[in-house]
Design a protein around this motif. Sequence first.
Motif, PDB file in Angstrom:
ATOM      1  N   LEU A 206       0.848  -1.185   0.000  1.00  0.00           N
ATOM      2  CA  LEU A 206       0.000   0.000   0.000  1.00  0.00           C
ATOM      3  C   LEU A 206       0.888   1.241   0.000  1.00  0.00           C
ATOM      4  CD1 LEU A 206      -2.928   1.060   0.163  1.00  0.00           C
ATOM      5  CD2 LEU A 206      -2.673   1.095   2.651  1.00  0.00           C
ATOM      6  N   VAL A 207       0.658   2.091  -0.979  1.00  0.00           N
ATOM      7  CA  VAL A 207       1.492   3.286  -1.147  1.00  0.00           C
ATOM      8  C   VAL A 207       0.655   4.530  -0.909  1.00  0.00           C
ATOM      9  CG1 VAL A 207       2.888   4.618  -2.761  1.00  0.00           C
ATOM     10  CG2 VAL A 207       2.966   2.120  -2.823  1.00  0.00           C
ATOM     11  N   PHE A 208       1.153   5.429  -0.042  1.00  0.00           N
ATOM     12  CA  PHE A 208       0.518   6.724   0.183  1.00  0.00           C
ATOM     13  C   PHE A 208       1.399   7.817  -0.411  1.00  0.00           C
ATOM     14  CE2 PHE A 208      -1.651   4.409   3.571  1.00  0.00           C
ATOM     15  CZ  PHE A 208      -2.947   4.902   3.462  1.00  0.00           C
ATOM     16  N   SER A 209       0.784   8.737  -1.086  1.00  0.00           N
ATOM     17  CA  SER A 209       1.510   9.899  -1.599  1.00  0.00           C
ATOM     18  C   SER A 209       0.697  11.150  -1.319  1.00  0.00           C
ATOM     19  CB  SER A 209       1.763   9.757  -3.110  1.00  0.00           C
ATOM     20  OG  SER A 209       0.538   9.611  -3.808  1.00  0.00           O
ATOM     21  N   GLY A 210       1.376  12.267  -1.186  1.00  0.00           N
ATOM     22  CA  GLY A 210       0.699  13.515  -0.868  1.00  0.00           C
ATOM     23  C   GLY A 210       1.315  14.163   0.358  1.00  0.00           C
ATOM     24  N   THR A 211       0.775  15.312   0.748  1.00  0.00           N
ATOM     25  CA  THR A 211       1.278  16.053   1.911  1.00  0.00           C
ATOM     26  C   THR A 211       0.565  15.594   3.166  1.00  0.00           C
ATOM     27  OG1 THR A 211       1.672  17.971   0.499  1.00  0.00           O
ATOM     28  CG2 THR A 211       1.673  18.336   2.881  1.00  0.00           C
ATOM     29  N   LEU A 212       1.334  15.051   4.112  1.00  0.00           N
ATOM     30  CA  LEU A 212       0.750  14.533   5.347  1.00  0.00           C
ATOM     31  C   LEU A 212       1.393  15.191   6.553  1.00  0.00           C
ATOM     32  CD1 LEU A 212       0.763  10.695   4.508  1.00  0.00           C
ATOM     33  CD2 LEU A 212      -1.171  12.245   4.358  1.00  0.00           C
ATOM     34  N   SER A 213       0.565  15.460   7.575  1.00  0.00           N
ATOM     35  CA  SER A 213       1.087  15.963   8.832  1.00  0.00           C
ATOM     36  C   SER A 213       1.728  14.806   9.596  1.00  0.00           C
ATOM     37  CB  SER A 213      -0.042  16.579   9.662  1.00  0.00           C
ATOM     38  OG  SER A 213      -0.946  15.556  10.087  1.00  0.00           O
ATOM     39  N   GLY A 214       2.342  15.116  10.725  1.00  0.00           N
ATOM     40  CA  GLY A 214       3.000  14.067  11.494  1.00  0.00           C
ATOM     41  C   GLY A 214       2.060  12.964  11.915  1.00  0.00           C
ATOM     42  N   ARG A 215       0.881  13.325  12.469  1.00  0.00           N
ATOM     43  CA  ARG A 215      -0.075  12.319  12.919  1.00  0.00           C
ATOM     44  C   ARG A 215      -0.677  11.562  11.741  1.00  0.00           C
ATOM     45  NH1 ARG A 215      -4.185  13.747  17.670  1.00  0.00           N
ATOM     46  NH2 ARG A 215      -2.136  13.719  18.677  1.00  0.00           N
ATOM     47  N   GLU A 216      -0.979  12.265  10.665  1.00  0.00           N
ATOM     48  CA  GLU A 216      -1.530  11.613   9.471  1.00  0.00           C
ATOM     49  C   GLU A 216      -0.514  10.628   8.898  1.00  0.00           C
ATOM     50  OE1 GLU A 216      -4.390  15.270   7.882  1.00  0.00           O
ATOM     51  OE2 GLU A 216      -2.350  15.027   7.124  1.00  0.00           O
ATOM     52  N   ARG A 217       0.753  11.033   8.881  1.00  0.00           N
ATOM     53  CA  ARG A 217       1.798  10.146   8.366  1.00  0.00           C
ATOM     54  C   ARG A 217       1.927   8.894   9.241  1.00  0.00           C
ATOM     55  NH1 ARG A 217       5.407  13.521   8.515  1.00  0.00           N
ATOM     56  NH2 ARG A 217       5.164  14.382   6.420  1.00  0.00           N
ATOM     57  N   GLU A 218       1.784   9.073  10.526  1.00  0.00           N
ATOM     58  CA  GLU A 218       1.874   7.940  11.451  1.00  0.00           C
ATOM     59  C   GLU A 218       0.722   6.964  11.228  1.00  0.00           C
ATOM     60  OE1 GLU A 218       1.608   7.210  16.270  1.00  0.00           O
ATOM     61  OE2 GLU A 218       2.428   9.105  15.530  1.00  0.00           O
ATOM     62  N   THR A 219      -0.481   7.497  11.028  1.00  0.00           N
ATOM     63  CA  THR A 219      -1.648   6.648  10.756  1.00  0.00           C
ATOM     64  C   THR A 219      -1.499   5.937   9.416  1.00  0.00           C
ATOM     65  OG1 THR A 219      -3.090   8.137  12.002  1.00  0.00           O
ATOM     66  CG2 THR A 219      -4.157   6.601  10.509  1.00  0.00           C
ATOM     67  N   ALA A 220      -0.992   6.661   8.420  1.00  0.00           N
ATOM     68  CA  ALA A 220      -0.788   6.062   7.095  1.00  0.00           C
ATOM     69  C   ALA A 220       0.222   4.923   7.173  1.00  0.00           C
ATOM     70  CB  ALA A 220      -0.315   7.121   6.099  1.00  0.00           C
ATOM     71  N   GLU A 221       1.271   5.119   7.952  1.00  0.00           N
ATOM     72  CA  GLU A 221       2.279   4.072   8.091  1.00  0.00           C
ATOM     73  C   GLU A 221       1.703   2.851   8.799  1.00  0.00           C
ATOM     74  OE1 GLU A 221       5.984   2.543   7.238  1.00  0.00           O
ATOM     75  OE2 GLU A 221       5.134   4.493   6.645  1.00  0.00           O
ATOM     76  N   SER A 222       0.866   3.077   9.819  1.00  0.00           N
ATOM     77  CA  SER A 222       0.227   1.964  10.524  1.00  0.00           C
ATOM     78  C   SER A 222      -0.719   1.204   9.591  1.00  0.00           C
ATOM     79  CB  SER A 222      -0.557   2.491  11.737  1.00  0.00           C
ATOM     80  OG  SER A 222       0.305   3.067  12.682  1.00  0.00           O
TER      81      SER A 222
END
Length: 405
Positions: A295-311
């Motif tokens: 699963l690949v995420f791209s785009g501008t993410l905040s710290g918490r959003e990036r953490e959720t995306a990684e999880s």
Amino acid sequence: MAALLVAACGGSSSRANTPTAHVADHCPDMAKPDELSAFDFATEYALSHAAADKLKAAALATMEVSTLADKLDADLGIACAQIATDLGTKGDWRSGSDACAAAIKAVHDARAKVGSKATAKLVTIPPLCTVDASLMTKCASICDSSIPADRVKAECPLKAGRCDGNCDGNCEVKSAKCDGNCAGTCEGQVKGICGGRCRGTCDGKPSSSGCAGICVGTCDKGAINGECKGTCSGSCKAKAPGICNGICTGACTVELSDARCAGEFKTPDVSTDCRARCELAVMNQTECATPQVGLVFSGTLSGRERETAESMKNAVDRSFPSLLKILNELGDDAGKRVLNAQAVIEGARTGLKDMAMSGGASTAAASEAQLTKCFDAPFKAGAAQAGAVKAELDQALGVRDEVTK
């Protein structure tokens, strides 16, 4: 005097040698496929051959639905429960359908936390799926007696097996140099779709994270589909025919060894009832390797959003392959085929009286009573179970769609 001798020996009457039709008072074991396949429905229940074929196909379809239901409830339950658990949902789900409903909600909630600024893309490497190449032929010969033996053979255009010559197709390899397109993982430089962390460029721009486009560089901890300048583990489609030290899918300069069907069968021209049963048999007996996903995420993410995306990425990468494995084994038309089988089963249940009458008026009443005794309840349960299987399939597809939308 000669006439008297003929009469005394019964030679003047053809009816004297005709056995009286009899309706058996026992039922075949609906849980034993060999017994069902060998059971002579026409003789045992005084039916026409057409009615007997219809009854046998429905009985076998009921058995296949039961097998599929057990498979889904166990395998889908485990896969969906793992996805939900990895995303932080706790529960003790009693069925595969309940577990998949929890997984859909967990994925939906995780996507909401990531936010709308991120774009998600699921990279999937389809696995090699095979089934016994003679399965459809054997199945069709059992449930439709009207088709001559020379017309019942089901062809399989795409086969997979060991190639002792040159393979002109995909070669499934554990680890080898691939002079062509690699679909799997690559240890080395890549150019193509990357389901992990792209280190290099993504669509020509510097990258050190997820890439929704073409990655040139290395793909860390993810599946790729493209050029691999290193060792490929997965499926290699070479630019030219060559030696394959794994499983060759496609053409080989010599006959494939241990060949299995790796694609759709060309189903013989059997009855609709027989075809419905055989398609379920193929679904139940198809075996797939575990697919590789990322699963690949791209785009501008905040710290918490990036953490959720990684999880979410970690949960999907770990748990999603087992779900996709099941869906690949069942095929894209699984839901439609289950509903076809349900129609066959229900049609046989409501048609027991007509089947009984097909053998003649003298045995119709006894035949109907025995058919009702043996098959009414199992067919009613089988049709209901088919509906439950279709609902469970829809839930599993819902999990897949929630991840990939």
